[in-house]
Write a protein that holds these residues in place. Structure first.
Motif, PDB file in Angstrom:
ATOM      1  N   VAL A  15      25.050  28.708  19.707  1.00  0.00           N
ATOM      2  CA  VAL A  15      24.788  29.725  20.745  1.00  0.00           C
ATOM      3  C   VAL A  15      23.601  30.599  20.341  1.00  0.00           C
ATOM      4  O   VAL A  15      22.686  30.826  21.138  1.00  0.00           O
ATOM      5  CB  VAL A  15      26.059  30.579  21.006  1.00  0.00           C
ATOM      6  N   ALA A  16      23.601  31.065  19.086  1.00  0.00           N
ATOM      7  CA  ALA A  16      22.512  31.933  18.622  1.00  0.00           C
ATOM      8  C   ALA A  16      21.174  31.191  18.645  1.00  0.00           C
ATOM      9  O   ALA A  16      20.165  31.727  19.102  1.00  0.00           O
ATOM     10  CB  ALA A  16      22.815  32.444  17.221  1.00  0.00           C
ATOM     11  N   LEU A  17      21.202  29.939  18.188  1.00  0.00           N
ATOM     12  CA  LEU A  17      19.963  29.150  18.143  1.00  0.00           C
ATOM     13  C   LEU A  17      19.406  28.909  19.552  1.00  0.00           C
ATOM     14  O   LEU A  17      18.218  29.148  19.812  1.00  0.00           O
ATOM     15  CB  LEU A  17      20.244  27.817  17.438  1.00  0.00           C
ATOM     16  N   LEU A  18      20.294  28.465  20.462  1.00  0.00           N
ATOM     17  CA  LEU A  18      19.835  28.176  21.825  1.00  0.00           C
ATOM     18  C   LEU A  18      19.415  29.448  22.559  1.00  0.00           C
ATOM     19  O   LEU A  18      18.431  29.447  23.305  1.00  0.00           O
ATOM     20  CB  LEU A  18      20.923  27.447  22.619  1.00  0.00           C
ATOM     21  N   SER A  19      20.169  30.535  22.326  1.00  0.00           N
ATOM     22  CA  SER A  19      19.865  31.796  23.019  1.00  0.00           C
ATOM     23  C   SER A  19      18.483  32.311  22.667  1.00  0.00           C
ATOM     24  O   SER A  19      17.796  32.866  23.516  1.00  0.00           O
ATOM     25  CB  SER A  19      20.887  32.872  22.665  1.00  0.00           C
ATOM     26  N   TYR A  20      18.094  32.157  21.407  1.00  0.00           N
ATOM     27  CA  TYR A  20      16.817  32.731  20.982  1.00  0.00           C
ATOM     28  C   TYR A  20      15.656  31.727  20.974  1.00  0.00           C
ATOM     29  O   TYR A  20      14.565  32.074  20.557  1.00  0.00           O
ATOM     30  CB  TYR A  20      16.964  33.420  19.623  1.00  0.00           C
ATOM     31  N   THR A  21      15.910  30.498  21.421  1.00  0.00           N
ATOM     32  CA  THR A  21      14.779  29.559  21.498  1.00  0.00           C
ATOM     33  C   THR A  21      14.492  29.153  22.949  1.00  0.00           C
ATOM     34  O   THR A  21      13.345  29.246  23.398  1.00  0.00           O
ATOM     35  CB  THR A  21      15.043  28.281  20.654  1.00  0.00           C
ATOM     36  N   THR A  22      15.555  28.751  23.680  1.00  0.00           N
ATOM     37  CA  THR A  22      15.351  28.233  25.042  1.00  0.00           C
ATOM     38  C   THR A  22      14.583  29.205  25.948  1.00  0.00           C
ATOM     39  O   THR A  22      13.606  28.796  26.573  1.00  0.00           O
ATOM     40  CB  THR A  22      16.712  27.831  25.664  1.00  0.00           C
ATOM     41  N   LEU A  47      13.665  37.856  25.746  1.00  0.00           N
ATOM     42  CA  LEU A  47      14.688  38.528  24.929  1.00  0.00           C
ATOM     43  C   LEU A  47      15.831  39.074  25.779  1.00  0.00           C
ATOM     44  O   LEU A  47      16.983  39.071  25.343  1.00  0.00           O
ATOM     45  CB  LEU A  47      14.054  39.647  24.098  1.00  0.00           C
ATOM     46  N   ALA A  48      15.505  39.535  26.982  1.00  0.00           N
ATOM     47  CA  ALA A  48      16.562  40.032  27.880  1.00  0.00           C
ATOM     48  C   ALA A  48      17.525  38.895  28.221  1.00  0.00           C
ATOM     49  O   ALA A  48      18.749  39.081  28.205  1.00  0.00           O
ATOM     50  CB  ALA A  48      15.943  40.612  29.156  1.00  0.00           C
ATOM     51  N   VAL A  49      16.969  37.709  28.494  1.00  0.00           N
ATOM     52  CA  VAL A  49      17.818  36.542  28.789  1.00  0.00           C
ATOM     53  C   VAL A  49      18.591  36.136  27.524  1.00  0.00           C
ATOM     54  O   VAL A  49      19.788  35.853  27.587  1.00  0.00           O
ATOM     55  CB  VAL A  49      16.953  35.353  29.315  1.00  0.00           C
ATOM     56  N   ALA A  50      17.913  36.154  26.371  1.00  0.00           N
ATOM     57  CA  ALA A  50      18.553  35.776  25.105  1.00  0.00           C
ATOM     58  C   ALA A  50      19.740  36.699  24.805  1.00  0.00           C
ATOM     59  O   ALA A  50      20.830  36.228  24.461  1.00  0.00           O
ATOM     60  CB  ALA A  50      17.531  35.844  23.976  1.00  0.00           C
ATOM     61  N   ASN A  51      19.525  37.993  24.982  1.00  0.00           N
ATOM     62  CA  ASN A  51      20.603  38.952  24.705  1.00  0.00           C
ATOM     63  C   ASN A  51      21.761  38.807  25.684  1.00  0.00           C
ATOM     64  O   ASN A  51      22.923  38.971  25.308  1.00  0.00           O
ATOM     65  CB  ASN A  51      20.067  40.389  24.741  1.00  0.00           C
ATOM     66  N   THR A  52      21.428  38.495  26.940  1.00  0.00           N
ATOM     67  CA  THR A  52      22.486  38.283  27.938  1.00  0.00           C
ATOM     68  C   THR A  52      23.314  37.054  27.556  1.00  0.00           C
ATOM     69  O   THR A  52      24.543  37.080  27.643  1.00  0.00           O
ATOM     70  CB  THR A  52      21.870  38.103  29.342  1.00  0.00           C
ATOM     71  N   SER A  53      22.627  36.014  27.107  1.00  0.00           N
ATOM     72  CA  SER A  53      23.328  34.798  26.686  1.00  0.00           C
ATOM     73  C   SER A  53      24.228  35.086  25.483  1.00  0.00           C
ATOM     74  O   SER A  53      25.363  34.610  25.415  1.00  0.00           O
ATOM     75  CB  SER A  53      22.286  33.730  26.355  1.00  0.00           C
ATOM     76  N   MET A  54      23.727  35.907  24.555  1.00  0.00           N
ATOM     77  CA  MET A  54      24.527  36.282  23.381  1.00  0.00           C
ATOM     78  C   MET A  54      25.751  37.101  23.805  1.00  0.00           C
ATOM     79  O   MET A  54      26.824  36.961  23.219  1.00  0.00           O
ATOM     80  CB  MET A  54      23.683  37.082  22.386  1.00  0.00           C
ATOM     81  N   THR A  55      25.591  37.954  24.816  1.00  0.00           N
ATOM     82  CA  THR A  55      26.723  38.747  25.321  1.00  0.00           C
ATOM     83  C   THR A  55      27.797  37.825  25.880  1.00  0.00           C
ATOM     84  O   THR A  55      28.983  37.975  25.584  1.00  0.00           O
ATOM     85  CB  THR A  55      26.252  39.700  26.445  1.00  0.00           C
TER      86      THR A  55
END
Lengths: 215, 110
Positions: free
Chosen positions: A106-113, A136-144
């Motif tokens: 999840v962390a890898l995909l959130s911060y690369t895709t 980053l806004a999308v990455a953080n939302t995905s992490m949430t």
């Protein structure tokens, strides 16, 4: 009754240990996001400030600025892993299991895709100077959605909200960045930078405050 | 002491009933694997009793003791096992039960 006070002290120690595990996880996750953001900004800005003048100091600053965040991240990963291991032990007592592979994916995909997708296109002028904000806004939302919610479901006592606040604030300011990108693209990146730093610090501080209140 | 309290007390894990062993388990759960030297320093337990306590915990399957070579020489690390974590939290919930019963008893006798 003496037996009562001894047992009570043992019970309190056990309860305190549980609270410290949760406290440590909250504080580490809150401080790590703030430190990593500040460290990354240091790299980008120290390089962009020194690069136009002379290549040798620029390279030196780049090496120092690059090694400092790496050292910070290495220390953070070590301490965070320790905190996560203790949280994992707590979760195992509830008869559940933390899937660490899932967390890593999840962390890898959130911060690369999001970065790949956003930087593949260039729909607006000077897009590359502020596209990172939306990524980053999308990455953080995905992490949430896929990290924080998952870990909170496994251990409700944890009730960590650092990514929730971080993503909510980044999404809240996204229309402002989009508006500036359309109207005055040169102003978009400094505003994006300030708002992102603001969102990071607020989410970090609120989590540390909540952790302090818990103890 | 009423039968109720007595049975609750006897249901407590005999290995974890000892304050030193309980403290060792708390430290391992809280801070992760520790060397024997770390445990001595952090909990103030003497080396002799520590060996006895660790042996008891290991025999119960609550900890694992492994020796690793380091630059400063071989170090013995103590790891908590999943069985140990489960036993620790079971012990805590049983402690809750005992404390509640003791409180009830002291209220009744007043």
């Amino acid at each position: 009754m003496s037996v009562d006070s001894t047992l009570l002290a043992e019970r309190e120690l056990g309860g305190l240990a549980e609270k410290i595990i949760i406290y440590r996880y909250k504080v580490y996750s809150a401080s790590s996001i703030a430190l990593i953001t500040i460290a990354t900004l240091l790299v980008v800005y120290s390089f962009s400030i020194t690069a136009p003048y002379s290549p040798i100091p620029a390279i030196l600053v780049f090496i120092i600025a690059f090694s400092a965040p790496f050292a910070i991240v290495a220390i953070l990963i070590k301490t965070f892993k320790k905190a996560l291991r203790s949280v994992n032990l707590l979760i195992s007592t509830r008869g559940r299991r933390l899937n660490r592979t899932r967390l890593n994916v999840v962390a890898l995909l959130s911060y690369t895709t999001p970065f790949i997708l956003f930087y593949l296109t260039s729909p607006l002028p000077y897009w590359e100077t502020y596209a990172w904000y939306f990524a980053l806004a999308v990455a953080n939302t995905s992490m949430t959605l896929f990290y924080e919610r998952y870990i909170n479901e496994l251990l409700p006592e944890l009730s960590v909200r650092v990514y929730t606040v971080w993503s909510a604030l980044s999404l809240l300011f996204a229309p402002l960045i989009a508006y500036l990108a359309l109207m005055d693209p040169l102003k978009a990146w400094p505003v994006a930078l300030i708002t992102y730093l603001f969102a990071t610090l607020i989410s970090s501080i609120q989590e540390i405050y909540r952790a302090e209140k818990m103890l | 002491m009423s039968w109720d309290v007595y049975s609750a007390l006897s249901s407590l894990d005999p290995v974890l009933r000892h304050p030193s062993r309980f403290s060792i388990m708390t430290l391992l759960i809280l801070s992760g694997p520790q060397t024997e030297g770390d445990i001595v320093k952090k909990l103030g337990i003497a080396w002799g009793p520590l060996t006895t306590h660790l042996k008891k915990l290991e025999e119960s399957g609550y900890v694992e003791i492994r020796r690793f070579p380091t630059v400063k020489g071989p170090r013995t690390y103590v790891f908590v096992t999943e069985k140990g974590v489960k036993a620790y939290y079971d012990h805590l919930s049983k402690l809750d039960d005992v404390i509640q019963k003791l409180r009830k008893l002291s209220l009744n006798t007043k």
